[in-house]
Every structure is written in structure tokens, then in C-alpha cells.
Write a protein that holds these residues in place. Structure first.
Motif, PDB file in Angstrom:
ATOM      1  N   SER A 298       0.815  -1.225   0.000  1.00 33.35           N
ATOM      2  CA  SER A 298       0.000   0.000   0.000  1.00 33.35           C
ATOM      3  C   SER A 298       0.848   1.274   0.000  1.00 33.35           C
ATOM      4  O   SER A 298       1.793   1.411   0.769  1.00 33.35           O
ATOM      5  N   ASN A 299       0.466   2.201  -0.855  1.00 29.74           N
ATOM      6  CA  ASN A 299       1.010   3.558  -0.800  1.00 29.74           C
ATOM      7  C   ASN A 299       0.022   4.421   0.002  1.00 29.74           C
ATOM      8  O   ASN A 299      -0.990   3.913   0.508  1.00 29.74           O
ATOM      9  N   ALA A 300       0.351   5.706   0.110  1.00 31.18           N
ATOM     10  CA  ALA A 300      -0.485   6.596   0.923  1.00 31.18           C
ATOM     11  C   ALA A 300      -1.944   6.591   0.467  1.00 31.18           C
ATOM     12  O   ALA A 300      -2.865   6.558   1.279  1.00 31.18           O
ATOM     13  N   LYS A 301      -2.146   6.587  -0.858  1.00 29.02           N
ATOM     14  CA  LYS A 301      -3.514   6.622  -1.372  1.00 29.02           C
ATOM     15  C   LYS A 301      -4.295   5.383  -0.937  1.00 29.02           C
ATOM     16  O   LYS A 301      -5.465   5.475  -0.545  1.00 29.02           O
ATOM     17  N   ALA A 302      -3.649   4.223  -1.030  1.00 32.60           N
ATOM     18  CA  ALA A 302      -4.306   2.975  -0.626  1.00 32.60           C
ATOM     19  C   ALA A 302      -4.657   3.008   0.857  1.00 32.60           C
ATOM     20  O   ALA A 302      -5.742   2.561   1.258  1.00 32.60           O
ATOM     21  N   ILE A 303      -3.755   3.543   1.668  1.00 34.10           N
ATOM     22  CA  ILE A 303      -4.022   3.635   3.114  1.00 34.10           C
ATOM     23  C   ILE A 303      -5.183   4.594   3.371  1.00 34.10           C
ATOM     24  O   ILE A 303      -6.099   4.298   4.146  1.00 34.10           O
ATOM     25  N   LYS A 304      -5.171   5.713   2.688  1.00 32.97           N
ATOM     26  CA  LYS A 304      -6.267   6.675   2.851  1.00 32.97           C
ATOM     27  C   LYS A 304      -7.610   6.017   2.501  1.00 32.97           C
ATOM     28  O   LYS A 304      -8.591   6.150   3.240  1.00 32.97           O
ATOM     29  N   ASN A 305      -7.631   5.304   1.381  1.00 35.38           N
ATOM     30  CA  ASN A 305      -8.872   4.643   0.978  1.00 35.38           C
ATOM     31  C   ASN A 305      -9.276   3.531   1.946  1.00 35.38           C
ATOM     32  O   ASN A 305     -10.462   3.300   2.175  1.00 35.38           O
ATOM     33  N   ALA A 306      -8.287   2.843   2.509  1.00 34.50           N
ATOM     34  CA  ALA A 306      -8.596   1.796   3.501  1.00 34.50           C
ATOM     35  C   ALA A 306      -9.195   2.416   4.759  1.00 34.50           C
ATOM     36  O   ALA A 306     -10.128   1.859   5.348  1.00 34.50           O
TER      37      ALA A 306
END
Lengths: 336, 336
Positions: A298-306
Motif C-alpha cells: 500500500s502507498n499513501a492513497k491505498a491507506i487513505k482509501n482503507a
């Protein structure tokens, strides 16, 4: 809404995790508790400006890595970011927990620390499956390589509730992965599960062939964790290999390069529909709390979406609804 | 070399079957025995010029359809093109048999009429799997939804011989489909099969993850027939859905149409690598004769390629080699 995030889990921790948390904080009305090594997390946080009244650090002195054996790690690393985060969900000091760490450890830890929902035999990992028609939900994505028919029924019950409440599908259709669409096809396990589905009030549509899954033929794809893992990884593998092969064609000669250049914006947009980081993480269903497993890379975007997904998971009371539904089914003795 | 062909099996029988036979006859030094309704086959043959000394009709008054129950059909329709053709292989009046008919009936008929190779517990269907690096062979493609570890070993033995003799792979690598590459992953079945593979002299490379199959990571992909069917159909499904989605992008606006027009010849060539009709049919391995199942929707080209494949299958004495290899393994008691 307080969401605990494992600051130390994942290939790009803590850097991308912290960045994702800050981005989520700026987008959503939530509080975030970043769990992990205080000094490392503070170091990363220095890079950003954010509302510090809504982001706290919960120190945890240990880290569970991908090399750790799940059950052993949960028992021995009691002060790991994963165990500390899960305990916060258990105790109610967090409404949800997100981790991009060791999948097996997240699963084992969730079962040991947070516990199962009463009536659920086996919690499962649910994964978002991108299709031509939007997204489907696949349960089980790999938690249970071997299953009983009752497990396959529970996966459908839980997946249906999650798809309705979090993904916004109305009366989600449920299909059982099989090697043909006719009744009676497949293994004893599938036939038994098919029988159980006949007895409950769900939008169960019968067998789903693997060929039709990418078309989005059902909202909830039910299968054991072995098949689920094969489906997810093969879909990714076929898509990636096709992109590689197309790219080779596109650079074969000058005319192709021109054609590809024209199409590039559309192709990028197309590739985006297959990008996991758009969809957040995979919820653990059947656990007595809202736990989301984010992709290891996960990059930052994936973490934000999670985190966004964890918020809806907790807000929409998915756990309570699963508990109610499973209770109802458990009461009908003939389904056990 | 005499090859019997089921003139009545498949979605486009007898038209495309007869056309494919004539094309094969013109390309290859073989004799063809077309099995089926004499009047219908003669009617089709009238359309073509060919060496009539090498093409004969064997009348069969019945037809097994896709709706027929396999075992019942084989027992009751004794004068069907399928049963008559298989009996020719059994009696040695044909060296190989090709059919695009009912898969279950071809399998059941082959086992009942032609028989299994001594030492083989379960014959399997082997399918050509197109990859980035060329083709792999997948065993089992759907004959056995439930397997024992010994079956998974036999699939590797048979697949390895076929891949070497017919597909021209030298010392083919064999991988077991699993949900991880580490030893100890997966189900009891996989772990047991893994143990059996350690004891035999094959180029067994261990677990193969579904994600890597489209890259061509192994020459022979071994799995049970349920997983095999899921892999084949999902690969086809993902590829087809991606083509559909790309096509939508390509026609979105005038610039994209231009770009797509430039790329079209290359895209067609690319699509060809995924086209089953290029590769002939799926051999039944473990049966005591060379039997090829062609795709149900086979056109003339697919039938011609299946006949070509049947010729090599018989010529290279694959059946005898499987029998020898299985005998050797059977002698080592510890592998049973």
C-alpha cells in the motif's frame, strides 16, 4: 469515529502509512490513532501539517514482520503495533483498525484478540473484485483454504451485508463459484452449500462460472479461500501479462508508438479500474470488530482509501448486522 | 497413421468438422476415418476436392449430444459416432480419435471403451494454456473435480511426457498450483502431493502461484480439475472482458478511433496468441489410446489443428511412455 492504524505494517511503513493517515485526516471527520514506534512515527509526522487534536500516537515497542509465524507472533509480541491496535478495538478505544501488515497475523490476531461474532464458525477475508460493471466482493479471499458447506453459507451472509452496507449494492446477488452453471455440478462441498443456500432468505442466484466473474455477473462471489486466492491472483496476473504484451506491441514500430500515444490517456484510465489502491483494503468479516487488511504494498492513497472504508465499515454497524443475521439462521436448526 | 474423427460432435458439426478433415488431409500424410451419419457426411464432402483414397466414412446411426448424461449415453447409444470412434481406437483400426462433442461422454467413453493405462488411477484432460513465453500445459483441466495426492502426481508425470514429446519442451518444469510459493502452504492435499513429488525423478519446481501462470512460469501446471477449470475459464474471462473494455475505450472519440486503427493489425496478432483454435484440442492423458477433445465451438481450423495434434500424440508413443513411467513409479512402493 476513532480509527486505529498500524503504523509499522506493510512494505512502505511507516512512511506511506503516516502520509495516508494525514491525507485521510484532511478528508474525513475522524480521529486517528497511529500505533507503532513513537520516535519513527513522530519523525514522519514532522513532514506534514494537520489537525494535531485529531491524530494521536499510541506507542508500541515491537513490530510483527511478514516473516513472523502468525500465531506465534501474536502470542509472543504482545507490544507489537498489531496486537496493541487490535486490543484497542476489543476494548472500544478504537472503532476500527487498519493494517497493511502480515495477513496471517492480522487474521489470527483478530480472532484471538477481538474474537469471532457469535455463530460464525470461520471469519473470512473479503476482497473487492474489479469487474466490467463496477466492483464485486469476493469472500473468502484466502483466510480458509479448506472449508465446510456451512462456512460457504456464512461467507455469503456476511458478504451480502457488507456489499449492501459499505459498497452500496441493493439486495446483492450471491453466486457460488463452480465449474458449470447447472445444479449438481462440482464437488460435494459445493452441492451441500447449494442446499444450505436454498433454505435462507438471501438473493442467492446459484452457480457462478469463473469465466463470467470479470463481467460482474454477481455482486458477491463465494468460494473457499484457496479458490478465492487463485481467482484474485490469476485475475491480476492475466491483466498484468496482457498489459506487458500490449506494451510490447505498442513499441514495436513508429506507427504503433503513435497509435499508443493517442490512446495513452484512455489506457491509463482503464488501468486505474484494475488498481487495488483505488478500492482500499480487504475487510475481515466475522470478527467482532471492524478490521481492514490493506494491501502489503500500500502507498499513501491505498491507506487513505482503507481508512475511508474502515470508517464506513464501523459507521454502518456491519458487525451488529452480521451478528443479527447469523442468529436468525442459527435458529433455524435445519441449516446447521 | 489412421485418425478417426467424430463427424457429429461439436456446435458446428458436421459442417466445420468435415471441412477441417479435408484441410488436414491436404496438409498431412494421414488417413482419416470420418465417423457419423453417412448421408450427412457425404453431403458435406461433396463441397470439396480431396484424395478420396485417404478419407473414408464409418457410418454410425446415433449422436450423443451435449444434453446427454455421459455415462448413460455411452451405455445406451452404442452406435453413436463417439462410441464407434472410440471402439476403433480400442481395436487398433484407428491410431487416434478426435471429437468436439460432449466432454463428459468423451471422458467416460474413453475410460469404459479404450480403458485406462495400467497404474493410472484417474485419467485427466490436459489443456494448452497460452502464456507470455509461449504455451504451458495444464493438467487437470476438468476431468476430476476432487483428487487425491497420488492423482496430482500422475498428472505431473503424464503432463511432463506430453509436454516433452508433443509440445517439444525439453525436461519440462512442473509446478503445483498453490496459494503461496513457500513449502507448507495450502491444503493437506497439496502438501501430500508435494511430498510425493520429492520422491520421483521429474523436473518438479514446487509451488506455482496463480499470478505467475500467465507469465509462463512453469511448462506443466498441475492442479485438481476444479481449480484447473477455474484457471482456464477465468483466464479466458479476464482476457475477453479486457478486450471488451479496451474496445469501448478505442471507440470513445475520434482520436482514439485513429489510434486504434493504427494498432489494429498488432492487436489482432496479439489476440491470436489467446485463440484456442490455434492450438488444437485437449488430450486425454491416462487413457490407453490417443484421444483428443476439441473445443465444442471448434471451427475447421481448430479441427485441423486437433487432428495434427492427434497425429503427433500417436506417433510419439505418448501412451507407451506414460505406461513405462508409471510402472517405474509404482515399483517404488513408498510413492503409493
Amino acid at each position: 469515529m476513532r480509527i486505529a492504524v498500524d503504523g509499522m505494517g506493510g512494505d512502505h511503513a511507516p512512511k506511506e502509512i503516516v502520509k495516508g493517515c494525514v491525507e485521510a485526516l484532511n478528508d474525513l471527520e475522524i480521529e486517528i490513532i497511529l500505533v507503532g514506534m513513537q520516535d519513527q512515527l513522530e519523525e514522519e509526522l514532522k513532514k506534514y501539517t494537520f489537525d494535531s487534536t485529531r491524530l494521536h500516537i499510541q506507542h508500541a515497542s515491537e513490530v510483527i514482520t511478514n516473516e513472523d509465524k502468525p500465531v506465534h507472533a501474536i502470542r509472543s509480541k504482545k507490544d507489537s503495533s498489531l496486537v496493541v491496535g487490535l486490543n484497542m478495538v476489543k476494548e472500544g478505544s478504537a472503532d476500527a483498525f487498519v493494517s497493511a501488515g502480515n495477513t496471517g497475523a492480522i487474521l489470527a490476531g483478530s480472532i484471538f484478540k477481538v474474537g469471532r461474532i457469535k455463530g460464525i464458525d470461520r471469519p473470512a477475508i473479503a476482497a473487492v473484485y474489479p469487474t466490467h460493471k463496477g466492483i464485486s466482493l469476493l469472500v473468502d479471499a484466502g483466510a480458509n483454504a479448506e472449508c465446510k458447506a456451512r462456512n460457504l453459507l456464512e461467507f455469503g451472509v456476511m458478504g451480502s451485508i457488507y456489499a449492501e452496507r459499505v459498497l452500496g449494492k441493493s439486495r446483492p446477488s450471491i453466486g457460488l463459484v463452480n465449474i458449470g452453471t447447472e445444479e449438481g455440478k462440482g464437488t460435494d462441498l459445493i452441492r451441500d452449500a447449494h442446499g444450505l443456500y436454498q433454505k435462507v432468505d438471501l438473493n442467492y442466484v446459484g452457480n457462478a462460472e469463473a469465466r463470467d466473474l470479470p463481467k460482474g455477473i454477481v455482486d458477491v462471489i463465494v468460494c473457499d479461500g484457496f479458490i478465492g486466492n487463485v481467482i484474485l491472483k490469476l485475475t491480476e496476473g492475466v491483466a498484468m501479462t496482457m498489459f506487458t504484451m500490449l506494451k510490447e506491441k505498442f513499441t514495436e514500430n513508429i506507427m504503433n508508438k503513435l497509435g499508443a500515444a493517442i490512446l495513452m490517456p484512455s489506457l491509463r484510465e482503464f488501468k486505474k479500474t484494475l488498481d487495488y489502491s483505488e478500492y482500499g483494503g480487504a475487510p475481515l468479516l466475522g470478527v467482532n470488530g471492524a478490521v481492514i487488511k490493506a494491501h502489503g504494498s500500500s502507498n499513501a492513497k491505498a491507506i487513505k482509501n482503507a481508512i475511508k472504508q474502515a470508517k464506513v465499515f464501523a459507521e454502518k454497524e456491519v458487525v451488529g448486522m452480521i451478528s443479527n443475521e447469523i442468529q436468525k439462521i442459527g435458529d433455524e436448526e435445519n441449516v446447521e
